[in-house]
Design an enzyme around this catalytic site. Structure first.
Site, PDB file in Angstrom:
ATOM      1  N   GLU A 126      -8.419 -27.848 -35.466  1.00 44.23           N
ATOM      2  CA  GLU A 126      -7.765 -28.682 -35.549  1.00 44.23           C
ATOM      3  C   GLU A 126      -8.032 -29.110 -33.876  1.00 44.23           C
ATOM      4  O   GLU A 126      -8.336 -28.930 -33.026  1.00 44.23           O
ATOM      5  CB  GLU A 126      -6.527 -28.426 -34.895  1.00 44.23           C
ATOM      6  N   GLY A 266      -2.667 -22.288 -26.960  1.00 46.46           N
ATOM      7  CA  GLY A 266      -1.883 -21.004 -27.389  1.00 46.46           C
ATOM      8  C   GLY A 266      -1.363 -19.919 -29.101  1.00 46.46           C
ATOM      9  O   GLY A 266      -1.655 -18.909 -28.697  1.00 46.46           O
ATOM     10  N   ALA A 267      -1.628 -20.697 -29.304  1.00 50.36           N
ATOM     11  CA  ALA A 267      -1.427 -20.845 -30.939  1.00 50.36           C
ATOM     12  C   ALA A 267      -2.316 -21.701 -31.773  1.00 50.36           C
ATOM     13  O   ALA A 267      -1.796 -23.049 -31.584  1.00 50.36           O
ATOM     14  CB  ALA A 267      -0.689 -19.792 -31.433  1.00 50.36           C
ATOM     15  N   GLU A 269      -2.242 -22.730 -36.173  1.00 50.69           N
ATOM     16  CA  GLU A 269      -0.942 -22.852 -37.326  1.00 50.69           C
ATOM     17  C   GLU A 269      -1.618 -22.578 -39.038  1.00 50.69           C
ATOM     18  O   GLU A 269      -1.112 -23.159 -39.551  1.00 50.69           O
ATOM     19  CB  GLU A 269       0.044 -23.892 -37.251  1.00 50.69           C
ATOM     20  N   ASN A 270      -3.032 -22.281 -38.182  1.00 47.82           N
ATOM     21  CA  ASN A 270      -3.805 -22.385 -39.870  1.00 47.82           C
ATOM     22  C   ASN A 270      -2.627 -21.450 -40.902  1.00 47.82           C
ATOM     23  O   ASN A 270      -2.161 -20.287 -40.877  1.00 47.82           O
ATOM     24  CB  ASN A 270      -4.876 -21.432 -39.880  1.00 47.82           C
ATOM     25  N   HIS A 300       7.067 -20.918 -32.665  1.00 50.03           N
ATOM     26  CA  HIS A 300       5.922 -21.966 -32.970  1.00 50.03           C
ATOM     27  C   HIS A 300       5.231 -21.888 -34.078  1.00 50.03           C
ATOM     28  O   HIS A 300       5.792 -23.084 -35.113  1.00 50.03           O
ATOM     29  CB  HIS A 300       5.608 -22.330 -31.542  1.00 50.03           C
ATOM     30  N   GLU A 301       4.956 -21.463 -34.610  1.00 52.63           N
ATOM     31  CA  GLU A 301       3.034 -21.129 -35.531  1.00 52.63           C
ATOM     32  C   GLU A 301       4.542 -21.066 -36.381  1.00 52.63           C
ATOM     33  O   GLU A 301       4.053 -21.619 -37.927  1.00 52.63           O
ATOM     34  CB  GLU A 301       2.456 -20.450 -34.797  1.00 52.63           C
ATOM     35  N   HIS A 304       5.237 -24.484 -38.470  1.00 47.80           N
ATOM     36  CA  HIS A 304       4.596 -25.051 -39.115  1.00 47.80           C
ATOM     37  C   HIS A 304       3.975 -24.499 -40.412  1.00 47.80           C
ATOM     38  O   HIS A 304       3.735 -26.181 -41.162  1.00 47.80           O
ATOM     39  CB  HIS A 304       3.388 -24.514 -37.829  1.00 47.80           C
ATOM     40  N   GLU A 323       4.825 -31.375 -34.034  1.00 50.82           N
ATOM     41  CA  GLU A 323       4.628 -30.207 -33.125  1.00 50.82           C
ATOM     42  C   GLU A 323       6.137 -30.445 -32.347  1.00 50.82           C
ATOM     43  O   GLU A 323       6.576 -29.053 -32.061  1.00 50.82           O
ATOM     44  CB  GLU A 323       3.825 -30.449 -31.931  1.00 50.82           C
TER      45      GLU A 323
END
Length: 855
Positions: A126, A266-267, A269-270, A300-301, A304, A323
């Site tokens: 991304e 931070g991370a 979301e694959n 959060h992830e 997603h 987001e």
């Protein structure tokens, strides 16, 4: 970098011409340290006879075959795009190329662990970086299936979006993994992670009865610190919560969480293969704020997987659909499904603070932003897209009803599964479940920028009875929208030493003045809090009497969220030069000792340091810094043994210590001559203290190197770079600058760590020579470096500690002479805004000090 750009117009035109069916990608990771083999076969439909291009950032293209015909790579490929002409209705393209590993955290990142020499790879795609690993139509609305085949050392773990298959070994010590095709997803959420990762496995049962395999991965040298059981526990809680609230089962076949080195965010979301920064593996003591942040990030992830991966925005102007929703949903889930029940207090202290700050910059933009090209979206991962959007969704949920809100979201997932949407698609479903017309709300909250300010306006009689009460609303001149707000007004009185809420009124506020007759006739309380419970997105002001009570008794407010709102209100008014920095410092030093929320403490201590360094009058800045250092040391000594506050106060003390006396204490704490009960000087705290000593001129380069020799890890190398750059000599600052601007070999994390040390100065004169050098170099690095590195240089090396008019003038001169590159200008404009705000605050503080001196 401009050659790698893609405009929205180009993306729309390409989507009108083609529809992608599938990708087959073969990767050879046995080709050495710099390049890997990449072969892409893509099947796609097109308008007969049309022309377009496919994205492919390559080291070398060996061959290109389109519908059986060989194309000349030297003619149709420029190393960034491959031209495709005379397309058929059904097309098959095969590109055989070499891709280049990166050390910037973009594309296929390669890291060598200094502990054991092992190689670790991971992807970060991304926004536009899948094209660095394979040939791809790189835009979110051209979804397809992706089938990956990977050749790598047989002893490695290889992870992608689908379940890892049994590898086929080869005689040379390599093996081949052939993954099943993914569902139809966007290219930016595909992933490959490969290396000798340590893994812990588990599983859960989804709401539809499927068994979902789980994995948690990290580097072998960090495996002893991996608390996989806790991560699995939070994951299970999140799965159960989201599947119930969304009424839609997890949409992928497995869920791996991989903690990877040198990660930029931070991370990410694959789909089914989340990558996290490995700073979330705690080898040393961290604050409770960081522990909670990890939980929010995990959730959060996971959110997603539905919002972003299952249903994806059509173009990046609706990035907020990904987001903002993940921000809102993860905070809701953290508060309601985990032990971190004060997650909304954390949200108020961090996310909303970030949103308000971003929304007051000259570069602010509507939540649904105008994204002209990829450069625009790169700089739009900001406090508007994440935090303001999350705040507004919270308000929307309160307005339409949370049950109706989630029902609409569920319908949205079911209708648009594995498709692409725009904001109107979500609003249609929310209108259907709530019965409300959201067209006006959408226009006011999503399509306009800026933050409103709300103030109480009241009158009382001689007995203190309220005779009039209203809420006044203002908007900034540049963004003059007046908006409707759903909020609560809280009345607080001192009762037995505690500041308790004695009355609450919830109401709708709209227009420049909203009368509140329900409060007329009530006794005026000690403190009036507009936006109690933090339902609205707006800056809040305290009336004068409430401000005096807050400064004296903020610590006595028993509700953590109410305390956080008061902290935020006074900080906002300090940034806006309505409250002096000295008053804010008084507030913090008088009330922070007993703050119970770790994130609130962490946020306020950061604001305290910024107020002292940037917003105080220069004539008495050092006195304030010395005062803060003394207070932080006393608070650390007085805090409960082993407590989070003790840890935070000590670190804050080290960060502001500048006198010989204070630095001597830092050195004695680090050596163990002075001990704080319950607090060990572990590896990372040892680095924090050494960096403080280096910045104060009380540590040498040899001492830094010696400590690195005892901690020759990735984290140790970053900390050593920070410490070396912090040394207060022209030679050290020049070396730090040269390592980032003149060379292009340092990895992303070292560039950022060096920047933090470069800007750590007690004597700001050290940075004066770099003002001209900064502006002489930023256009060059913007064009020559990747976005990750260029943005780190432009934001992380701007000599902001000068906080001077001469820096303002130099910045304006550059802006006037460089009208091109809007994304670059945005970063510079944001840098400038911080300096201009500081100078206004300094003037107010100086005026107040002069007045007190005369009195």
């Amino acid at each position: 970098m401009p050659g790698e750009n893609l405009t929205r117009v180009e993306a729309r035109e390409r989507a009108d011409i083609i529809a992608v069916d599938s990708y087959t990608v073969e990767l050879d990771l046995m080709r050495g340290d710099t390049v890997f083999g990449t072969t892409t076969t893509v099947a796609f439909a097109a308008t007969h006879g049309s022309s377009t291009f496919i994205d492919a950032i390559t080291a070398k293209v060996h061959s290109i075959t389109l519908n059986g015909a060989e194309l000349d790579p030297t003619t149709v490929s420029d190393g960034i795009r491959i031209a495709l002409d005379n397309l058929l209705e059904a097309n098959v393209l095969t590109v055989v190329a070499d891709g280049a590993y990166t050390n910037t955290g973009e594309g296929l990142h390669r890291f060598v662990d200094p502990v054991d020499g092992e190689v670790y790879l991971y992807t970060q795609f991304e926004v536009p970086d899948a094209r660095r690993m394979f040939s791809v139509f790189e835009q979110p609305d051209l979804k397809a299936t992706f089938q990956f085949t990977v050749k790598a050392p047989a002893r490695w773990q290889v992870v992608s979006n689908q379940t890892t298959p049994a590898p086929t070994p080869h005689a040379d010590g390599s093996a081949t993994w052939v993954f099943a095709p993914t569902p139809r997803i966007s290219s930016y959420i595909t992933a490959i992670v490969a290396g000798p990762y340590d893994v812990v496995r588990s599983e859960l049962t989804s709401s539809d009865g499927r068994v979902i395999p789980l994995g948690v991965f990290c580097r072998a040298s960090l495996a002893e610190y991996l608390d996989a059981d806790y991560i699995f526990e939070k994951t299970r809680q999140g799965f159960a919560y989201y599947e119930e609230k969304f009424d839609y089962a997890y949409p992928f076949e497995k869920y791996d969480q991989l903690f990877v080195p040198e990660f930029n965010a931070g991370a990410m979301e694959n789909a089914g293969a989340i990558t996290f920064t490995e700073t979330y593996i705690f080898r040393s003591k961290v604050t409770d704020a960081i522990r909670e942040r990890r939980v929010v990030t995990i959730l959060h992830e996971l959110a997603h997987m539905w919002f972003g991966d299952l249903v994806t925005m059509r173009w990046w102007n609706d990035l907020w659909l990904n987001e903002s929703f993940a921000e809102y949903a993860s905070t809701l889930a953290t508060a309601e499904a985990t032990e971190w029940t004060e997650a909304w207090t954390t949200f108020a202290a961090t996310e909303k603070s970030w949103a308000y700050r971003q929304d007051q910059l000259p570069s602010t933009h509507p939540i649904v932003a105008e994204i002209r090209d990829l450069d625009d979206v790169q700089v739009n991962f900001d406090g508007i897209t994440y935090a303001k959007g999350g705040s507004v969704l919270k308000q929307l949920g309160a307005w339409v009803g949370q049950e109706q809100f989630l029902a609409g979201v569920s319908q949205y997932f079911k209708k648009h599964a594995f498709g692409n949407t725009e904001v109107s698609d979500l609003m249609v479903e929310l209108e259907a479940t709530s019965g409300r017309d959201l067209s006006s709300w959408t226009k006011l909250w999503l399509q306009t920028a800026g933050v409103n300010t709300l103030r109480p306006v009241l009158g009382t009689d001689a007995d203190g009875t309220i005779t009039e009460f209203a809420v006044a609303q203002t908007a900034p001149v540049d963004w003059p929208t007046i908006r409707p707000h759903r909020l609560a007004i809280g009345f607080y009185n001192l009762v037995g030493g505690a500041l308790e809420r004695v009355h609450r009124l919830e109401l709708d506020v709209d227009g420049t003045r909203t009368e509140v007759p329900e409060l007329v006739g009530r006794p005026r309380p000690d403190l009036i809090l507009i936006n109690d419970d933090d339902l609205a997105y707006a800056k809040i002001r305290l009336d004068e009497d409430s401000m005096r009570v807050a400064i004296a008794h903020l610590k006595s407010i028993t509700n953590p969220l109410a305390r956080s709102l008061v902290w935020a209100s006074v900080w906002d008014s300090t940034r806006d030069a309505e409250t002096t920095a000295s008053d804010f410092i008084d507030l913090v030093l008088g009330n922070i000792a007993t703050e119970t929320e770790s994130t609130t403490t962490r946020t306020v201590l950061g604001q305290l340091q910024l107020a002292a360094a940037a917003y105080t009058a220069p004539a008495h800045r050092q006195r304030q810094l010395d005062r803060i250092a003394a207070a932080m040391w006393n608070l650390a000594k007085e805090a409960s043994a082993g407590s989070d506050n003790q840890f935070q106060f000590l670190r804050s003390f080290a960060q502001v210590a500048s006198t010989d006396v204070d630095l001597a204490i830092v050195a004695q704490v680090r050596s163990g001559e002075i001990a704080l009960d319950g607090l060990d000087i572990d590896t990372d705290l040892g680095w924090d203290l050494l960096i403080a000593l280096a910045g104060g001129g009380k540590a040498t380069a040899a001492e830094i190197d010696a400590y690195l020799a005892s901690d020759n890890t990735s984290t140790g190398q970053q900390s050593a770079a920070h410490a070396h750059a912090a040394l207060p000599t022209p030679e050290a600052k020049n070396a730090a600058w040269a390592s980032a601007f003149d060379a292009d070999t340092a990895p992303n994390t070292i560039v950022r760590a060096t920047g933090m040390g470069f800007l750590k100065v007690n004597d700001t004169a050290l940075l004066e020579p770099f003002v001209a050098r900064y502006f002489e170099n930023i256009t060059r690095v913007w064009k020559a470096r990747s976005f990750s590195i260029a943005s780190a240089l432009i934001t992380g090396y701007y000599p902001s500690p000068l906080f001077s008019q001469s820096l303002v003038d130099a910045t304006n001169t550059w802006l006037a002479a460089n009208p091109e590159e809007p994304a670059l200008r945005r970063l510079v404009v944001e840098n400038l805004a911080g300096i201009e705000r500081a100078l206004i605050a300094q003037a107010l503080d100086a005026s107040a000090v002069d007045t007190m001196t005369k009195d």
